[in-house]
Design a protein around this motif. Structure first.
Motif, short mmCIF file in Angstrom:
data_model
loop_
_atom_site.label_atom_id
_atom_site.label_comp_id
_atom_site.label_asym_id
_atom_site.label_seq_id
_atom_site.Cartn_x
_atom_site.Cartn_y
_atom_site.Cartn_z
N ASP A 23 0.84 -1.20 0.00
CA ASP A 23 0.00 0.00 0.00
C ASP A 23 0.88 1.25 0.00
OD1 ASP A 23 -1.92 1.88 0.26
OD2 ASP A 23 -2.81 1.11 2.11
N ALA A 24 1.34 1.66 -1.19
CA ALA A 24 2.15 2.86 -1.36
C ALA A 24 2.06 3.31 -2.81
CB ALA A 24 3.61 2.60 -0.96
N ASP A 25 2.29 4.61 -3.03
CA ASP A 25 2.20 5.16 -4.39
C ASP A 25 3.50 4.96 -5.16
OD1 ASP A 25 -0.28 6.00 -3.73
OD2 ASP A 25 0.27 8.10 -3.40
N LEU A 26 4.62 5.10 -4.47
CA LEU A 26 5.91 5.15 -5.15
C LEU A 26 7.01 4.73 -4.18
CD1 LEU A 26 7.74 6.21 -7.55
CD2 LEU A 26 7.69 8.44 -6.41
N CYS A 27 8.01 4.03 -4.68
CA CYS A 27 9.18 3.66 -3.87
C CYS A 27 10.44 3.97 -4.66
CB CYS A 27 9.14 2.18 -3.48
SG CYS A 27 10.54 1.68 -2.44
N THR A 28 11.27 4.85 -4.13
CA THR A 28 12.55 5.19 -4.76
C THR A 28 13.69 4.70 -3.89
OG1 THR A 28 12.50 7.37 -3.70
CG2 THR A 28 11.62 7.21 -5.93
N THR A 29 14.85 4.51 -4.52
CA THR A 29 16.02 3.98 -3.81
C THR A 29 17.21 4.92 -4.00
OG1 THR A 29 15.27 1.70 -4.16
CG2 THR A 29 17.58 2.02 -3.58
N TRP A 30 17.89 5.25 -2.91
CA TRP A 30 19.15 6.00 -2.93
C TRP A 30 20.24 5.10 -2.38
CZ3 TRP A 30 16.82 10.87 -0.13
CH2 TRP A 30 16.04 11.59 -1.03
N HIS A 31 21.46 5.29 -2.88
CA HIS A 31 22.56 4.45 -2.41
C HIS A 31 23.85 5.26 -2.40
CE1 HIS A 31 24.70 0.25 -2.57
NE2 HIS A 31 24.86 0.88 -1.41
N TRP A 32 24.36 5.48 -1.20
CA TRP A 32 25.68 6.08 -1.03
C TRP A 32 26.52 5.30 -0.03
CZ3 TRP A 32 28.58 7.96 3.01
CH2 TRP A 32 29.74 8.64 2.66
N HIS A 33 25.90 4.83 1.04
CA HIS A 33 26.64 4.16 2.12
C HIS A 33 27.18 2.81 1.65
CE1 HIS A 33 25.28 7.11 5.09
NE2 HIS A 33 24.10 7.05 4.50
N PRO A 34 28.44 2.50 1.97
CA PRO A 34 29.02 1.22 1.55
C PRO A 34 28.61 0.05 2.44
CG PRO A 34 30.67 2.52 2.71
CD PRO A 34 29.45 3.38 2.59
N SER A 35 28.07 0.34 3.61
CA SER A 35 27.63 -0.73 4.52
C SER A 35 26.29 -0.33 5.11
CB SER A 35 28.67 -0.97 5.62
OG SER A 35 28.95 0.24 6.31
N GLU A 36 25.81 -1.09 6.07
CA GLU A 36 24.44 -0.92 6.54
C GLU A 36 24.17 0.48 7.09
OE1 GLU A 36 23.71 -2.34 10.98
OE2 GLU A 36 24.43 -3.97 9.72
N VAL A 37 22.94 0.93 6.89
CA VAL A 37 22.50 2.24 7.38
C VAL A 37 22.02 2.07 8.82
CG1 VAL A 37 20.95 4.19 7.00
CG2 VAL A 37 21.81 2.87 5.05
N SER A 38 22.57 2.88 9.73
CA SER A 38 22.19 2.78 11.15
C SER A 38 21.45 4.01 11.64
CB SER A 38 23.43 2.53 12.01
OG SER A 38 24.39 3.56 11.82
N VAL A 39 21.58 5.14 10.93
CA VAL A 39 20.92 6.38 11.32
C VAL A 39 20.05 6.86 10.17
CG1 VAL A 39 21.28 8.83 11.85
CG2 VAL A 39 22.71 7.10 12.95
#
Length: 589
Positions: free
Chosen positions: A276-292
């Motif tokens: 149930d969502a209109d749109l999903c976009t993806t960004w990628h800069w971090h080389p490892s897992e996102v914690s913040v």
């Protein structure tokens, strides 16, 4: 006995309404720090297990900013209500389960007035149900046991809402709530579970829920402050942003969208399955897992961080980004205050930095004690992690990034750091240098360190002995002398300072020891007063020298030669006696 040191980063901190204080979970207590000085001013004591959540009751008007009330939750199975200006415990609720996370939506939706309390106040808890585990601890563990639960608690009547369990999972998860108090959610492996808080809360009201799916394990989530947008980070460093989540499930009759349009996959790019969502976009800069991951208070920006120690600021509309680099440690939490110009960021090196926004300048740091850095296997057991300055109550520890961290046991706070070797923080980098020893003089004015550059394919190993001197005013250490390979290619086993003079001894596994004298002790005006030089060399039957120490008055130098202790006159470098004969090698005197 003097004790000091606790974790400042086990849970997110919270600002007071006037932004003059920062409440930090520190083991079984909540420590309250001044944001203007960074010093602790009081604490909340009463929990008997680690505190996992602290929530400041927000002010409803500028006049009520002086109010200082908060809720805390703990693994001791209780929720407590405090007046932290006194400080005074006002209420305790026993929920019978260890609490890992807590949110109170009503505080965000209808801030408490100074003279009027809400008729019903509910909290949502992430708890661990240990009843089944306790009953079957002697049996084979069941791999599909669901110990984590999301429960509802009636804070007004001091009890759990009977029979209300919103979700079950293998282990408790952190609950994230929107700044408006309308939505809260959790991560469940590769899914986000999001609930809409009812406009009028009751104990058994039906709560609507949606599930959003991803292909990787999710690590963190954040809600937009005003729009129906949710962001999540995963283990690969990607950030996913779902826009218009819950339009079919959460929307009212007046603004429901055309379901046929919503079900058209071409009109919902990036959205998986029937989410149930209109749109999903993806960004990628971090080389490892996102914690913040957190949105700015105006919703225009998204802050993200991870193990690389860089805070990234994304412009939500364009995806453009800017950075706050070289924080020096993996990021854990980003906390905004009621004042848009002040935020905090918590790091894995047990520091909480106060940031001036929007420039993201670090204006002050609250530093806890740092754990010794991990060592290569061959150096475990032979490195000296800690040195004490008994006069000043200071402890010096080997920390990550080739630093020596000074911590005051008397004040229970970090004082300073000395960078022994230069290093840019990059998670996953191989350790190329090991700080093996640190020693302090009796008055704390002198320090010596030993660092070893590790060999690459058996070539290039280098041992460095360094002498440091502290200033009389700021007590910051500066490098005085570097001695490369002081004992040829042998490792150094110990360094000790003379109790009354500016002199030191170093012993080596190569079979000798050396006495070092600061040049001002020799009264040689033509030499730099802060420089150090070798005064004497000694050995005993070509045995490895494994430990060294001066007597209390400095008249005797004791050096361990494997299983015996040799006694020397340090002024004349003459062997006086040999004592003892142990069965094992002596590593400390």
């Amino acid at each position: 006995m003097i004790r000091g040191g606790r974790s400042y980063v086990s849970s997110p901190p919270a600002f007071s309404n006037d932004v003059k204080r920062l409440l930090v979970c520190t083991s079984n207590t909540v420590s309250i720090f001044s944001t203007s000085t960074g010093l602790q001013i009081s604490s909340l004591e009463g929990h008997t297990a680690p505190v996992t959540t602290v929530i400041v009751v927000p002010a409803s008007t500028p006049a009520t900013k002086i109010l200082s009330y908060c809720w805390t939750a703990s693994l001791d199975e209780t929720i407590k209500y405090w007046d932290f200006s006194t400080p005074e415990l006002l209420k305790t609720i026993d929920v019978k389960f260890p609490i890992f996370s807590m949110v109170i939506p009503s505080l965000l939706r209808q801030p408490a007035q100074s003279d009027v309390k809400p008729s019903k106040l509910f909290a949502y808890l992430s708890v661990e149900d240990t009843r089944e585990t306790t009953k079957s601890h002697k049996k084979e563990p069941r791999p599909n046991t669901m110990n984590g639960r999301i429960c509802k608690c009636n804070l007004t009547e001091s009890r759990l809402a009977g029979g209300v369990t919103l979700a079950e999972m293998k282990e408790p998860q952190v609950i994230t709530i929107s700044s408006s108090g309308k939505y809260f959610g959790i991560r469940k492996q590769r899914k986000l579970l999001i609930w809409k808080v009812p406009d009028v809360e009751a104990e058994r009201v039906v709560m609507r829920k949606i599930t959003l799916h991803h292909t990787k394990k999710l690590t963190v989530l954040a809600f937009h402050p005003t729009q129906r947008i949710v962001a999540a980070g995963d283990v690969t460093g990607r950030i996913l942003i779902w826009r218009g989540f819950g339009d079919r499930t959460f929307a009212t009759n007046d603004n429901k969208m055309n379901l046929n349009l919503m079900n058209n996959e071409e009109e919902r790019p990036g959205v998986r399955d029937n989410d149930d969502a209109d749109l999903c976009t993806t960004w990628h800069w971090h080389p490892s897992e996102v914690s913040v991951l957190i949105f700015s208070s105006d919703g225009a920006y998204l802050y993200s961080g991870g193990k690389e120690g860089v805070l990234v600021v994304w412009q939500l509309d364009t995806g453009k980004k800017k950075f706050l680099p070289r924080i020096g440690s993996p990021l854990l939490y980003f906390t905004e205050s009621p004042d848009p110009s002040l935020s905090s960021i918590s790091c894995a090196d047990n520091q909480v930095h106060l940031l001036k926004m929007p420039s993201m300048e670090i204006i002050r740091s609250i530093s806890g004690i740092k754990l010794p850095c991990p060592l290569p296997e061959e150096y475990k057991g032979i490195c000296r992690d800690i040195a004490f300055n008994h006069d000043g109550g200071l402890v010096a520890l080997r920390a990550e990034n080739y630093c020596i961290h000074f911590y005051s046991l008397l004040d229970d706070r970090g004082i300073s750091e000395v960078q022994v070797c230069e290093r840019n923080h990059q998670p996953g980098d191989d350790v190329t240098v090991v700080v093996t020893l640190v020693a302090l003089s009796q008055d704390g004015s002198l320090m010596s360190t030993v660092d070893v550059k590790l060999a690459e394919e058996g070539i290039g190993s280098l041992v460095c002995l360094k002498f440091w001197v502290s200033g009389t005013q700021n007590k910051e250490f500066t490098l005085s002398t570097i001695v490369y390979e002081p004992h040829r290619d042998a490792g150094i086993s110990a360094v000790a300072f003379h109790p009354n003079r500016r002199a030191a001894v170093s012993s080596s596994y190569g079979g000798d020891f050396k006495v070092w004298i600061c040049n001002d002790e020799l009264q040689q005006k033509d030499l730099q007063s802060s420089g150090w030089s070798c005064h004497a060399v000694g050995s005993y039957k070509k045995k490895a020298m494994t430990a060294a120490a001066f007597s209390a008055d400095g008249s005797v130098l004791a050096v361990a030669a494997e299983t015996v202790i040799t006694l020397w006159d340090p002024d004349r470098n003459v062997l006086v006696a040999v004592i003892g004969e142990t069965l094992t090698v002596i590593f400390e005197i």
